[in-house]
Each structure stands twice: as structure tokens, then as C-alpha cells.
Design an enzyme around this catalytic site. Structure first.
Site, short mmCIF file in Angstrom:
data_model
loop_
_atom_site.label_atom_id
_atom_site.label_comp_id
_atom_site.label_asym_id
_atom_site.label_seq_id
_atom_site.Cartn_x
_atom_site.Cartn_y
_atom_site.Cartn_z
CB CYS A 181 0.43 2.70 12.49
SG CYS A 181 -0.58 2.05 11.13
CB THR A 224 13.20 -4.55 -0.04
OG1 THR A 224 11.89 -4.97 -0.45
CG2 THR A 224 14.23 -5.16 -0.97
CG ASP A 243 8.36 -2.27 -1.09
OD1 ASP A 243 7.63 -1.30 -0.83
OD2 ASP A 243 9.08 -2.35 -2.10
CG ASP A 244 4.63 0.35 1.60
OD1 ASP A 244 4.62 0.67 2.80
OD2 ASP A 244 5.14 1.04 0.72
CG ASP A 273 -1.56 -2.37 8.30
OD1 ASP A 273 -1.64 -2.27 9.54
OD2 ASP A 273 -0.71 -1.77 7.62
N GLY A 304 -13.58 -13.27 6.32
CA GLY A 304 -12.71 -12.80 7.39
C GLY A 304 -12.66 -13.78 8.55
CG HIS A 305 -10.47 -15.85 11.94
ND1 HIS A 305 -11.21 -17.00 12.03
CD2 HIS A 305 -9.65 -15.84 13.03
CE1 HIS A 305 -10.85 -17.68 13.11
NE2 HIS A 305 -9.90 -16.99 13.73
#
Length: 351
Positions: free
Chosen positions: A19, A49, A51-52, A69, A140-141
């Protein structure tokens, strides 16, 4: 195992790890300022805001929680890298009080360098954690890239009446941290060959621990405000919460747990990722330091990967939350400070 797999160090293929590879908070704020946001009454939580995850209402009883993520390798073991990436992506849903439903792989690799066997191990490690979360992997990709990346887009579900956001902190709430800090420092140590195997395994164990307790406390109505502590560090995430909730906060640095005392040795040796240095620079703009040491400042702004949750717990619910965290074998349940009334979203940190 082939010779190529034995000598391949995934962390050597990335310019930054985990991260800590995020854009800085300042840069991201500037980018989002230019993005038009379509208003919709069903958007309960959007980008405004910070936010997550985003939350979109489907009915009075149910809302979707959506997040994505991914990041560059944070450890050299491909299976562990996959596990950490999945745990980190799932955490955004738990931070909102939701339960993950489905997930999509996001894979990028330099195909001429990383063997397919290694890619398989990464994806298999992630899939194991997705399954542990009782989430369904539905596709997915993949893409060729100069540096490896791996992660997920995750969709979850939450009750609009029970969801946690970073805009609902109230004066008097206790600030409870569920994982100790230091993964950014440790993973930089791994990349530089300065980290002991024992400390590396301890960090991996932390980064692969699911934050399911977020959904547990939310569903019981014990907590209405929370944030996932990841790449922007504890103080920047708390700062965003204070700004969104129009409150301030007080933190006692000595009450904030580190993964190990070795973390401070690594800091003293200059083993600090660039993302953490950026976080400290940014946090200085809204933090009043009252005797905190350089080591403490660095820990509080360290860029975490797959960190814990920071819960804003009403005092009347503190005992119940502590008991729930103990039952869930949470890595810690440290009361590190409190939310206070403030005309500005300031954070005061005492030693």
C-alpha cells in the site's frame, strides 16, 4: 520447483511495496477534485468523504458495498503475496460493516520475467482467502505490465441502518485499534534484506488476518464509525474521519502498539518507505505534536498494508466491543485515544 522460481524475488520487481505504492493523499485529493460526481439519492457513501468503499442502496434493508484494491509485491513468497492482497481488498468491505459477496481478480505481470507457476501461486493464495471470507470468486482480468500487481474488486452487502462510515464519529467515542502498526517499515526491511525471518513471518501473519470483526460489531449496532488503516497511515485515515465527521481527536502515542520492538530499530536505521514519509509530511498539516518522538511519529504515519480497523466506539459499548474482539482473537484491542469536539479537524498526539 524450477531454478527461476527459486531465485525470483518478487519484491525486487517493484519500485515500491504494498500500500506504500499508493498515490499520496495530497495527489489523490487533487485528482478527485477534478472529477465530476453524479448525485444519486441511493449513493449512501461516495468518493466525497474518502471512505474505504462506496455504498449503494438497493432497498431499505440492503445496500451494496463496492471496492477495489491492488498493489505491487510486498513479500517474495507468491502464495503469501496473494493472501495479503486478498485480505487487504476484503478489509474495505469489513470496514464499512459489510459482508463480502463476490470478488474479481486483478492481475498484472511482466510475463517474460514471472513464470506462470508463480502467477498461479499468487492467484491460488488469494483464492484461499476469498474462500475463507465465504466470498465467491467469479472472474477477473489480467494484463502485461512492467511491474507485478495483484488484487481484487470486491462487492459486499450491508444494512444501511448498521453500516459504519468515517463520517459518523462522535465526541466521546473511544478509538480502538484492532491490529498493531509497522507493516510498511517491516516490508521495506524485507525489500532491503534487513528484516529477520521471524519478524517477516509475524508481519505476514498479521497481514493475512481477516478483519471480519468489523461486520460483527456493526451488525450488533455497537459501532457506527470506523476506518481501515492502510496506505495513508493511522493519522491520515483518522484525519479524514475527523474532517468527514467534523470533530477532532486525541491520541496517546505510547498506547499505539507496534508489531515488534524491532520496528523501532528499523526506523532508527532509516528503513522507512517513501509513502510513510509522505504521510508524515501530510499529517503535520493537521496534527499537534505534544512530546511525541520521531520514532512514534513515524509509526503513527507508517503506510500499512492489510492493517487493522480503527473503531470509534461509544463509551457505553466499549466493554461489549472489547469482549467481541477478544472472542474473535483480534490481534489487539488497544484503546489509543478518543474523539473530541473541535472547530477544526485537528489531531493532538501526546507521547
Amino acid at each position: 520447483m524450477s531454478t527461476a522460481e527459486q531465485v525470483l524475488k518478487l519484491t525486487a520487481l517493484s519500485s515500491c511495496a504494498g500500500c506504500a505504492s499508493k498515490l499520496s493523499r495530497q495527489a489523490l485529493t487533487e485528482v478527485l477534485r477534478q472529477v465530476p460526481m453524479l448525485k444519486n439519492r441511493n449513493v449512501l457513501v461516495g468518493a466525497a468523504t474518502g471512505d474505504d468503499a462506496g455504498v449503494y442502496r438497493l432497498s431499505r434493508e440492503r445496500a451494496l458495498v463496492q471496492t477495489t484494491d491492488f498493489f505491487t509485491p510486498i513479500v517474495d513468497d507468491p502464495f503469501s503475496y496473494g493472501q495479503i492482497s486478498a485480505t487487504n481488498a476484503l478489509s474495505d468491505v469489513y470496514a464499512m460493516g459489510g459482508r463480502p459477496l463476490t470478488a474479481l481478480n486483478i492481475v498484472g505481470v511482466p510475463a517474460d520475467i514471472v513464470p506462470l507457476e508463480t502467477v498461479n501461486e499468487i492467484v491460488r493464495g488469494g483464492a484461499e482467502k476469498i474462500q475463507e471470507a465465504m466470498c465467491v470468486l467469479i472472474g477477473g482480468h489480467s494484463i502485461r505490465l512492467p511491474e507485478p500487481i495483484f488484487g481484487y474488486a470486491v462487492t459486499g452487502v450491508v444494512s444501511p441502518r448498521r453500516m459504519m462510515t468515517n463520517a459518523n464519529a462522535r465526541p466521546g467515542d473511544a478509538l480502538v485499534l484492532t491490529k498493531p502498526l509497522g507493516t510498511g517499515i517491516i516490508t521495506t526491511g524485507i525489500k532491503r534484506g534487513l528484516c529477520t525471518p521471524t519478524l517477516e513471518q509475524k508481519a505476514i501473519a498479521l497481514m493475512t488476518r481477516l478483519n471480519t470483526v468489523g461486520a460483527d460489531v456493526a451488525e450488533r449496532g455497537l459501532v457506527r464509525a470506523a476506518v481501515d488503516v492502510t496506505g495513508f497511515g493511522l493519522l491520515s485515515h483518522l484525519g479524514a474521519m475527523c474532517a468527514s465527521s467534523k470533530v477532532g481527536a486525541e491520541i496517546t502515542a505510547a498506547h499505539v502498539p507496534a508489531i515488534s520492538s524491532e520496528v523501532f530499530d528499523l526506523i532508527a536505521a532509516g528503513c522507512v518507505p517513501g509513502g510513510s514519509r509522505d504521510n508524515l509530511s501530510y499529517a503535520n498539516g493537521f496534527t499537534d505534536w505534544d512530546g511525541a518522538s520521531v520514532l512514534q511519529k513515524t509509526l503513527l504515519t507508517d503506510a500499512q498494508t492489510s492493517g487493522g480497523l480503527l473503531l470509534c466506539v461509544p463509551q457505553k459499548n466499549l466493554k461489549a466491543v472489547s469482549q467481541l474482539l477478544a472472542k474473535a482473537h483480534s490481534l489487539c484491542a488497544a484503546v489509543i485515544g478518543r474523539i473530541v469536539r473541535s472547530s477544526k479537524p485537528r489531531i493532538r498526539v501526546t507521547a
